[in-house]
Design an enzyme around this catalytic site. Structure first.
Site, PDB file in Angstrom:
ATOM      1  N   GLU A 176       0.819  -1.213   0.000  1.00  0.00           N
ATOM      2  CA  GLU A 176       0.000   0.000   0.000  1.00  0.00           C
ATOM      3  C   GLU A 176       0.860   1.273   0.000  1.00  0.00           C
ATOM      4  O   GLU A 176       1.150   1.841   1.047  1.00  0.00           O
ATOM      5  CB  GLU A 176      -0.934   0.027   1.216  1.00  0.00           C
ATOM      6  CG  GLU A 176      -1.864   1.240   1.221  1.00  0.00           C
ATOM      7  CD  GLU A 176      -2.733   1.336   2.463  1.00  0.00           C
ATOM      8  OE1 GLU A 176      -3.516   2.289   2.556  1.00  0.00           O
ATOM      9  OE2 GLU A 176      -2.617   0.456   3.349  1.00  0.00           O
ATOM     10  N   LYS A 213      -2.762  -1.997  -2.905  1.00  0.00           N
ATOM     11  CA  LYS A 213      -3.793  -1.107  -2.365  1.00  0.00           C
ATOM     12  C   LYS A 213      -3.364   0.318  -2.688  1.00  0.00           C
ATOM     13  O   LYS A 213      -2.353   0.797  -2.176  1.00  0.00           O
ATOM     14  CB  LYS A 213      -3.960  -1.308  -0.862  1.00  0.00           C
ATOM     15  CG  LYS A 213      -5.080  -0.443  -0.269  1.00  0.00           C
ATOM     16  CD  LYS A 213      -5.402  -0.834   1.168  1.00  0.00           C
ATOM     17  CE  LYS A 213      -6.496   0.053   1.740  1.00  0.00           C
ATOM     18  NZ  LYS A 213      -6.899  -0.360   3.109  1.00  0.00           N
TER      19      LYS A 213
END
Length: 296
Positions: A176, A213
């Site tokens: 992420e 993400k």
């Protein structure tokens, strides 16, 4: 790796619920839920309160496998139980929902326009514990605050190095590298971020599986090549990033194949003062809206 779980995350419709507020963000999450800081003393009581909130979400009839593929958990949540079962076991056995563990220890100071992750001491031990608790994957977050190719490259390198360590342990890492939605030149940061991720992806072996993400991009379908073309990528998910739920859903729906992994937007409107009927109705409406945006 459990092939049934792998197929579920790869093929089924749905989204990832982020229930991983950690020590630093927990007071804010509780305050939004209606529990003030003067209503608990110390970390033990604080984590008990937030686990009760998460348990209420998890046990809600609205929180089910028709809409939700997985849930991201904080370490403290992983070690706690729901109705006598470890949280990940309850989620899979009762709901057919996969569990991911937040493994990062927060953000380092801003440097070169970005905040890399702080060191993660004893990560191997944490990963072993996660496997014993039937966790499927992990999540770790960095933040890009300003457009700076040097900083962006540094973030991607750190994320993939640790991601390989996690994959080698038998878990699926969610990588992420968030881009702050308020940063200037966000589209330029997205361009460099994708270039650097594609370089790192090219170095992965076919057995190294990851998830990404990402902040919902400025340009619709900007990440379509990552969603469609990389055999190493199990799924690409999006964070709400400070957008309201309505705005995040509207932006998400314009990006085909990108699914949600929302935290604050998921819990928007939930309150400790609500009756179970009211709570479940609000959560159900939230989940259905996010699901609809995720499958367009």
């Amino acid at each position: 790796m459990d092939q049934d779980k792998l197929q579920r995350i790869c093929k089924d419709k749905g989204f990832i619920a982020a229930l991983d507020q950690s020590g630093g963000s927990t007071p804010k999450a509780l305050a939004v839920y209606g529990i003030k800081e003067n209503e608990y003393n110390g970390n033990d009581e604080m984590f008990a309160k937030v686990h009760a909130m998460r348990t209420r979400i998890i046990k809600s009839p609205a929180f089910n496998s028709k809409y939700i593929l997985g849930a991201i958990l904080f370490e403290n949540t992983m070690d706690r139980t729901v109705d006598g079962e470890l949280t990940a076991d309850y989620l899979w056995n009762k709901k057919q929902i996969l569990s991911f563990l937040k493994v990062d220890k927060g953000l380092a100071e801003l440097e070169d326009g970005v905040q890399c992750m702080k060191p993660i001491p004893q990560l191997d031990d944490l990963l072993k514990r996660a496997l014993k608790r039937n966790i499927f994957g992990t999540k770790m977050r960095s933040v890009i605050k300003k457009f700076n190719p040097i900083g962006i490259k540094k973030i991607v390198k750190q994320q993939f190095e640790i991601g390989k360590q996690i994959a080698a342990a038998g878990l699926v890492p969610i990588i992420e590298p968030e881009i702050d939605i308020n940063s200037k030149n966000r589209a330029e940061s997205e361009r460099v971020l994708k270039e650097e991720m594609l370089k790192e992806l090219a170095l992965l072996s076919k057995d190294e599986k990851i998830m990404l993400k990402l902040t919902i991009p400025e340009v619709d379908d900007f990440y379509s090549d990552l969603i469609n073309a990389q055999h190493n990528i199990i799924r690409v998910v999006a964070l709400s990033g400070g957008f309201s739920r309505d705005v995040a859903n509207e932006k998400l729906a314009r990006n085909k194949g990108l699914i949600a992994s929302f935290s604050r937007a998921l819990a928007e409107g939930l309150s400790v003062q609500q009756s179970d009927e009211e709570f479940n109705a609000v959560l159900s409406d939230s989940i259905k809206q996010i699901y609809t945006a995720s499958i367009t």
